[in-house]
Design a protein around this motif. Sequence first.
Motif, mmCIF file in Angstrom:
data_model
loop_
_atom_site.group_PDB
_atom_site.id
_atom_site.type_symbol
_atom_site.label_atom_id
_atom_site.label_comp_id
_atom_site.label_asym_id
_atom_site.label_seq_id
_atom_site.Cartn_x
_atom_site.Cartn_y
_atom_site.Cartn_z
ATOM 1 N N UNK A 197 -47.431 -17.760 -10.979
ATOM 2 C CA UNK A 197 -48.861 -18.228 -11.057
ATOM 3 C C UNK A 197 -49.415 -18.279 -9.815
ATOM 4 N N UNK A 198 -48.902 -18.967 -8.997
ATOM 5 C CA UNK A 198 -49.689 -19.259 -7.674
ATOM 6 C C UNK A 198 -50.067 -18.203 -6.949
ATOM 7 N N UNK A 199 -48.975 -17.153 -6.988
ATOM 8 C CA UNK A 199 -49.250 -15.971 -6.063
ATOM 9 C C UNK A 199 -50.380 -14.933 -6.765
ATOM 10 N N UNK A 200 -50.655 -15.113 -8.255
ATOM 11 C CA UNK A 200 -51.557 -14.366 -8.746
ATOM 12 C C UNK A 200 -52.798 -14.868 -8.602
ATOM 13 N N UNK A 201 -53.066 -16.330 -8.388
ATOM 14 C CA UNK A 201 -54.006 -16.873 -8.279
ATOM 15 C C UNK A 201 -54.620 -16.694 -6.703
ATOM 16 N N UNK A 202 -53.584 -16.609 -5.925
ATOM 17 C CA UNK A 202 -54.161 -16.352 -4.642
ATOM 18 C C UNK A 202 -54.561 -14.767 -4.599
ATOM 19 N N UNK A 203 -53.922 -14.030 -5.320
ATOM 20 C CA UNK A 203 -54.259 -12.445 -5.182
ATOM 21 C C UNK A 203 -55.763 -12.191 -5.533
ATOM 22 N N UNK A 204 -56.089 -13.284 -6.697
ATOM 23 C CA UNK A 204 -57.514 -13.156 -7.318
ATOM 24 C C UNK A 204 -58.440 -13.795 -6.217
ATOM 25 N N UNK A 205 -58.120 -14.695 -5.497
ATOM 26 C CA UNK A 205 -58.994 -15.295 -4.529
ATOM 27 C C UNK A 205 -58.745 -14.795 -3.210
ATOM 28 N N UNK A 206 -58.021 -15.246 -2.363
ATOM 29 C CA UNK A 206 -57.688 -14.928 -0.841
ATOM 30 C C UNK A 206 -57.745 -13.382 -0.565
ATOM 31 N N UNK A 207 -57.027 -12.743 -1.460
ATOM 32 C CA UNK A 207 -56.849 -11.491 -1.056
ATOM 33 C C UNK A 207 -58.321 -10.587 -1.216
ATOM 34 N N UNK A 208 -59.014 -11.010 -2.172
ATOM 35 C CA UNK A 208 -60.454 -10.378 -2.504
ATOM 36 C C UNK A 208 -61.178 -10.936 -1.158
ATOM 37 N N UNK A 209 -61.120 -12.107 -0.760
ATOM 38 C CA UNK A 209 -61.946 -12.419 0.503
ATOM 39 C C UNK A 209 -61.486 -11.458 1.667
ATOM 40 N N UNK A 210 -60.187 -11.479 1.900
ATOM 41 C CA UNK A 210 -59.719 -10.844 2.843
ATOM 42 C C UNK A 210 -60.104 -9.119 3.019
ATOM 43 N N UNK A 211 -60.066 -8.707 1.634
ATOM 44 C CA UNK A 211 -60.615 -7.193 1.537
ATOM 45 C C UNK A 211 -62.232 -7.095 1.892
ATOM 46 N N UNK A 212 -62.953 -8.228 1.590
ATOM 47 C CA UNK A 212 -64.419 -7.992 1.728
ATOM 48 C C UNK A 212 -64.697 -8.172 3.329
ATOM 49 N N UNK A 213 -63.779 -9.104 3.888
ATOM 50 C CA UNK A 213 -64.059 -9.090 5.488
ATOM 51 C C UNK A 213 -63.716 -7.951 6.262
ATOM 52 N N UNK A 256 -70.888 -11.280 16.730
ATOM 53 C CA UNK A 256 -70.551 -12.695 16.026
ATOM 54 C C UNK A 256 -70.195 -12.340 14.599
ATOM 55 N N UNK A 257 -70.558 -11.328 13.940
ATOM 56 C CA UNK A 257 -70.191 -11.092 12.679
ATOM 57 C C UNK A 257 -68.992 -10.400 12.741
ATOM 58 N N UNK A 258 -68.448 -9.755 13.533
ATOM 59 C CA UNK A 258 -67.145 -9.377 13.887
ATOM 60 C C UNK A 258 -66.350 -10.382 13.982
ATOM 61 N N UNK A 259 -66.431 -11.112 14.916
ATOM 62 C CA UNK A 259 -65.868 -12.514 15.201
ATOM 63 C C UNK A 259 -65.660 -13.344 13.804
ATOM 64 N N UNK A 260 -66.605 -13.546 13.233
ATOM 65 C CA UNK A 260 -66.273 -14.018 11.843
ATOM 66 C C UNK A 260 -65.563 -13.493 11.124
ATOM 67 N N UNK A 261 -65.437 -12.327 11.002
ATOM 68 C CA UNK A 261 -64.715 -11.540 9.860
ATOM 69 C C UNK A 261 -63.368 -11.589 10.359
ATOM 70 N N UNK A 262 -62.958 -11.577 11.767
ATOM 71 C CA UNK A 262 -61.648 -11.677 12.217
ATOM 72 C C UNK A 262 -61.017 -13.085 12.105
ATOM 73 N N UNK A 263 -62.188 -14.226 12.344
ATOM 74 C CA UNK A 263 -61.666 -15.462 12.069
ATOM 75 C C UNK A 263 -61.266 -15.896 10.653
ATOM 76 N N UNK A 264 -62.011 -15.434 9.474
ATOM 77 C CA UNK A 264 -61.682 -15.551 8.282
ATOM 78 C C UNK A 264 -60.278 -14.916 8.030
ATOM 79 N N UNK A 265 -60.210 -13.617 8.504
ATOM 80 C CA UNK A 265 -59.011 -13.019 8.309
ATOM 81 C C UNK A 265 -57.524 -13.765 8.746
ATOM 82 N N UNK A 266 -57.844 -14.227 9.995
ATOM 83 C CA UNK A 266 -56.665 -15.078 10.700
ATOM 84 C C UNK A 266 -56.340 -16.117 10.005
#
Length: 577
Positions: A197-213, A256-266
Amino acid sequence: MGRFKSFHKLKLFWERLWSILTPEDRRFFLWLTLFSMVVSVIEAGGIGVIMPFIGIATNFENIFQYSILGDLYKLLHFQSLFPFIIFTGVLLILFFLIRGGLNLLFYYLVARFAYGRYHKIAYRLFENFIGMKYQDFISKKSSDVVKIITTEAYYSTILLSQFMQLLSELLVALLIYSFLLWVNWKMTLLLTLFLGINIYLMRRTISVKIRERGAERERLQRDFFELINSSFGNFKMIKLKGNEGELLNEFERASFGMARANISHSYLIEFPRIFLETLGFSIVVLIILYLILKYHRDITPDLPILSIFVLGLYRLLPSVNRIYRSFNHILFYLPSLEVVHNNLIYEPEELGEEPLQFEKQIEIQNLHFHFEEGKPILKGVNLQIKKGEKIGIVGESGSGKSTLLDLIVGLYKPVKGEILVDGVPISSENVKNWRRKIGYIPQNIYLVEGTIAENVAFGEEIDPDRVKRALEMANLLEFLEKHHQGIETRVGENGVKLSGGQKQRVAIARALYNDPEILVLDEATSALDQETERKIMDEIYRVGENRTLIIVAHRLSTLDRCSRVVKLKGGKIVEEE
């Protein structure tokens, strides 16, 4: 429908990944996958051998409850249980040493395979760009080309590494999970429910944000490279206009935009590990508390099974985290794979080595050309150029002069009509040979940071005698030998240490290096002052005395020694003198 889309995306990802590998790489990849299976079995076995050892360590008599241990005890003729327990412990240590060594070897091979592909991928990209048709290449930005070879190719190797690790950890997790099901399926399914359940929830939230970054990173990095390239290429103009502030603002936005994307990813990539470890071991503690409350006693009888679950989780949770981490890395670097794949599928220009003799004339018949349908550049041009003739081409900007030259030298193919040399059409079978007969002198000359000799030979093997002869014909050798280090004189980046006239003479020497039959000048002197232009043209007419000259120029005075001058207007020849 959603499952079909997911399957289609997975299939597309696999096809793109597979396409960037060479046949040799694919074989090594399959071999490495088989090796990862062996490592996974041994890795999972490390969990399985712990339970019997804990069982016999808590009660020596349990040896005979495990058939393998009982048979080994009898086979080796041990007289008592104590030395056999010590022997079993030593064997276990050796097993874990071997397991650790195989893991290290596997990760080394994965790293060597993945990051070693950078050279091959970057080389193939460079080869594709170099072999691309001229008409296709000029539609690309130079900053994009540099970014693709240097950055996107590297990120693709990171993606490949993460994919290999994901496959390996999937096998390990599957084997450990199967073993835990065998030990106690009820407890395993309970753990699965909570974690799933928790992995599914992370897949729908964290993974989406990482793909966008990841998509944001690719877009901003493209702007970043383009800004650097254009700024340093127009450095003089920047100093004159004094607009450093605006450029710095643009740079800050992209950087700064690149740095922000990499910070979010990290930090997002670490969230699953911390969350799953916290959740998993909290569940184990809850299970222990449940057993204590249910039976109102200590958990000694349940210790072997609990130990297996603790050790299983201790190894399974990092595997699940690595799987999820690798999956998120793949999402983040997926745009790089798409960029690399799209630039590797270009078909390079295939040119033959068929000879083409030039003894009489070049004949242009009903020549039509356009870049975009409905926007013609040349419309029905007819022209004859005899061998040894000096012909000038004039016309307003946009009349098609440079395009006509590019067609004559074989960089473009006519949309309609033909260009014939002694009655033989220029084609992909003979254009390579035709280009070798031409010495080309452009308006904008690019000099590499190196010596005069390197710039004259320009990628070919340096023959000092030929370099000197070409420089002598360009009337530059004496000056270089008198005031500098001769052909070893360094020119600086893009010839910054040379004057405009000297750069032009280097370009003339470069054009003459292979002793061409035809000299083509595309507004080669338009950026020079009239006095320097006159001297340069004197030298060009002198070295072109026994050659065919085709000269595009703005000023008619540049063409005063041409036997003919034709005028282009609206893509047609409207006048000939």
